[in-house]
Design a protein around this motif. Sequence first.
Motif, PDB file in Angstrom:
ATOM      1  N   ASP A  93       0.753   5.052  -1.089  1.00 25.95           N
ATOM      2  CA  ASP A  93       0.995   3.492  -1.323  1.00 25.95           C
ATOM      3  C   ASP A  93       2.388   3.595  -0.689  1.00 25.95           C
ATOM      4  N   ALA A 152       2.287   4.663   3.242  1.00 25.91           N
ATOM      5  CA  ALA A 152       1.354   4.173   4.254  1.00 25.91           C
ATOM      6  C   ALA A 152       0.588   2.801   3.700  1.00 25.91           C
ATOM      7  N   ARG A 153       1.103   2.451   2.814  1.00 21.67           N
ATOM      8  CA  ARG A 153       0.283   1.194   2.011  1.00 21.67           C
ATOM      9  C   ARG A 153      -1.139   1.362   1.879  1.00 21.67           C
ATOM     10  N   ARG A 154      -1.680   2.558   1.469  1.00 24.24           N
ATOM     11  CA  ARG A 154      -3.084   2.497   1.336  1.00 24.24           C
ATOM     12  C   ARG A 154      -3.376   3.627   0.209  1.00 24.24           C
ATOM     13  N   ARG A 184       1.170   2.762   8.561  1.00 22.78           N
ATOM     14  CA  ARG A 184       0.947   1.621   7.684  1.00 22.78           C
ATOM     15  C   ARG A 184       0.056   0.662   8.572  1.00 22.78           C
ATOM     16  N   ARG A 194       0.140  -2.734   7.683  1.00 25.95           N
ATOM     17  CA  ARG A 194      -0.283  -3.313   6.410  1.00 25.95           C
ATOM     18  C   ARG A 194       1.403  -3.770   5.868  1.00 25.95           C
ATOM     19  N   ARG A 195       1.515  -4.749   5.070  1.00 27.13           N
ATOM     20  CA  ARG A 195       2.297  -5.035   4.639  1.00 27.13           C
ATOM     21  C   ARG A 195       2.081  -5.509   3.012  1.00 27.13           C
ATOM     22  N   PRO A 221       3.680  -2.800  -3.041  1.00 32.09           N
ATOM     23  CA  PRO A 221       3.075  -1.277  -3.219  1.00 32.09           C
ATOM     24  C   PRO A 221       2.677  -1.306  -4.715  1.00 32.09           C
TER      25      PRO A 221
END
Length: 178
Positions: free
Chosen positions: A20, A23-25, A151, A154-155, A158
Amino acid sequence: MDTPTTLLACALCVQVAASDLYARRVSNLALMTALAILAALLCWQGVDAARWGAAGLGLLCAAVLLPCYAIGWMGAGDVKFFAVLGALLGGPGPLLPVWIIASLMAGLHAMTVLYAPAITSRFPLGLRFALENSHARLQAWPAHQRMLAARRGRRGIPYAAYLSLATVLLLLSGGPGA
């Protein structure tokens, strides 16, 4: 909570937090693997129906957060991770302190992001120049560029990383369900 389940929860939290933040996932594979390992542990330990029910109820607790996803306050990965945490922690009891702690940390993060420009505008000119120079150097750093590429635009906050941190803090402190 037994030791293997605690170790599984901590390992998942470390993986989710790293993913997270970078890569914000949140990896669906990691979540499904954790659920499969939990099911295998419960079968191997011969756990009674009450523990299976608590794990299922923990999974359903994420339904409470679906409106937060629907209005854009949370990502789908955050909600799925919350559901898996509910199963790992053994029901809704430990989820409330995890949710409260994570939400407070995420709120502090959001306030910092919102108010940082106003605060830094009051810094002396030399310090502002140094900060802008550091920011420009960070933007040009290859590792930072790789992170931004991972990312894919993606913003956001987190939140899954904060859920992870809150969970590990709860488990280490021996709090509810630990």
